[in-house]
Design a protein around this motif. Sequence first.
Motif, PDB file in Angstrom:
ATOM      1  N   UNK A  59     -33.705   1.869 -20.844  1.00  0.00           N
ATOM      2  CA  UNK A  59     -33.823   0.668 -20.017  1.00  0.00           C
ATOM      3  C   UNK A  59     -32.525  -0.090 -19.866  1.00  0.00           C
ATOM      4  N   UNK A  60     -31.440   0.404 -20.480  1.00  0.00           N
ATOM      5  CA  UNK A  60     -30.145  -0.269 -20.393  1.00  0.00           C
ATOM      6  C   UNK A  60     -29.345   0.159 -19.168  1.00  0.00           C
ATOM      7  N   UNK A 102     -39.896  -2.585  -9.751  1.00  0.00           N
ATOM      8  CA  UNK A 102     -40.797  -2.673 -10.893  1.00  0.00           C
ATOM      9  C   UNK A 102     -40.314  -1.652 -11.914  1.00  0.00           C
ATOM     10  N   UNK A 103     -39.874  -2.120 -13.066  1.00  0.00           N
ATOM     11  CA  UNK A 103     -39.340  -1.206 -14.072  1.00  0.00           C
ATOM     12  C   UNK A 103     -40.465  -0.600 -14.911  1.00  0.00           C
ATOM     13  N   UNK A 104     -40.253   0.641 -15.292  1.00  0.00           N
ATOM     14  CA  UNK A 104     -41.269   1.344 -16.072  1.00  0.00           C
ATOM     15  C   UNK A 104     -41.409   0.711 -17.456  1.00  0.00           C
ATOM     16  N   UNK A 105     -42.631   0.579 -17.940  1.00  0.00           N
ATOM     17  CA  UNK A 105     -42.816   0.068 -19.301  1.00  0.00           C
ATOM     18  C   UNK A 105     -42.382   1.107 -20.325  1.00  0.00           C
ATOM     19  N   UNK A 106     -42.232   0.666 -21.567  1.00  0.00           N
ATOM     20  CA  UNK A 106     -41.768   1.530 -22.644  1.00  0.00           C
ATOM     21  C   UNK A 106     -42.656   2.754 -22.827  1.00  0.00           C
ATOM     22  N   UNK A 107     -43.964   2.586 -22.688  1.00  0.00           N
ATOM     23  CA  UNK A 107     -44.853   3.734 -22.913  1.00  0.00           C
ATOM     24  C   UNK A 107     -44.652   4.832 -21.862  1.00  0.00           C
ATOM     25  N   UNK A 108     -44.195   4.473 -20.680  1.00  0.00           N
ATOM     26  CA  UNK A 108     -43.868   5.471 -19.661  1.00  0.00           C
ATOM     27  C   UNK A 108     -42.518   6.115 -19.982  1.00  0.00           C
ATOM     28  N   UNK A 139     -42.947  13.940 -16.778  1.00  0.00           N
ATOM     29  CA  UNK A 139     -44.362  14.204 -16.500  1.00  0.00           C
ATOM     30  C   UNK A 139     -44.827  13.428 -15.272  1.00  0.00           C
ATOM     31  N   UNK A 140     -45.886  13.900 -14.653  1.00  0.00           N
ATOM     32  CA  UNK A 140     -46.368  13.241 -13.433  1.00  0.00           C
ATOM     33  C   UNK A 140     -46.754  11.783 -13.694  1.00  0.00           C
ATOM     34  N   UNK A 141     -47.088  11.452 -14.949  1.00  0.00           N
ATOM     35  CA  UNK A 141     -47.427  10.059 -15.281  1.00  0.00           C
ATOM     36  C   UNK A 141     -46.243   9.117 -15.103  1.00  0.00           C
ATOM     37  N   UNK A 142     -45.018   9.670 -15.093  1.00  0.00           N
ATOM     38  CA  UNK A 142     -43.839   8.818 -14.912  1.00  0.00           C
ATOM     39  C   UNK A 142     -43.770   8.254 -13.506  1.00  0.00           C
ATOM     40  N   UNK A 143     -44.475   8.872 -12.569  1.00  0.00           N
ATOM     41  CA  UNK A 143     -44.553   8.338 -11.208  1.00  0.00           C
ATOM     42  C   UNK A 143     -45.687   7.322 -11.187  1.00  0.00           C
ATOM     43  N   UNK A 144     -45.451   6.215 -11.866  1.00  0.00           N
ATOM     44  CA  UNK A 144     -46.511   5.294 -12.258  1.00  0.00           C
ATOM     45  C   UNK A 144     -47.092   4.478 -11.111  1.00  0.00           C
TER      46      UNK A 144
END
Length: 197
Positions: A59-60, A102-108, A139-144
């Motif tokens: 995230x940096x 919208x930034x991805x959360x840590x779990x993503x 993973x496809x989940x990263x395309x949140x």
Amino acid sequence: MVEDDYLKIEWGGIFNNNWAGEYPYAPSAKFWAVHNDATLFLKFQVKEDDIKAEVDKDGGEVWKDSCVEFFISFDDTGYYNFEFSCIGKKLLGFRQSRDLATHAPTEILDKIKSLSTLPNECFAERLGDVEWELTVAIPKEAFFAHNFNTLEGLFVMANVYKCGDGLSKPHYLSWSPIKTDKPNFHQPQYFGRMRFM
């Protein structure tokens, strides 16, 4: 399995130096992309004159280090920017523009795996020829912002980049050319077309 059954991977060159007048240095960089329906795999090969990996967390500001990036759009709702330092620190956002994200959360972020040929330790800038590789599993989940059952058969628009804003020789290279006056990778109108076979 006979030899013809093996997957044939073609490398794409990240060689468009769109702003060579102001930033003439151009390292050698290429990539390939494959998928297995549920995960997109990217591999980057880079050779450059200097290298840096100071960002110590996901995230940096990884674009200030030796960095590779993959931007992808599935439709007209926006695009994802995946950015990776040479040691695999990552940044991900879903954007309508450079400033609207919208930034991805840590779990993503934690689901995106990477493997670098460099040690997984931060270091200050080093001068001298360096070659490194980075392999990433997305993973496809990263395309949140979307909900995909599979990646197979999707037509997408994308671009791939090599940069290093904070290096002694800053550079901004792209796979698909960009026609702007100043460096700006957040230009979906210049994405190239890809298909997930």
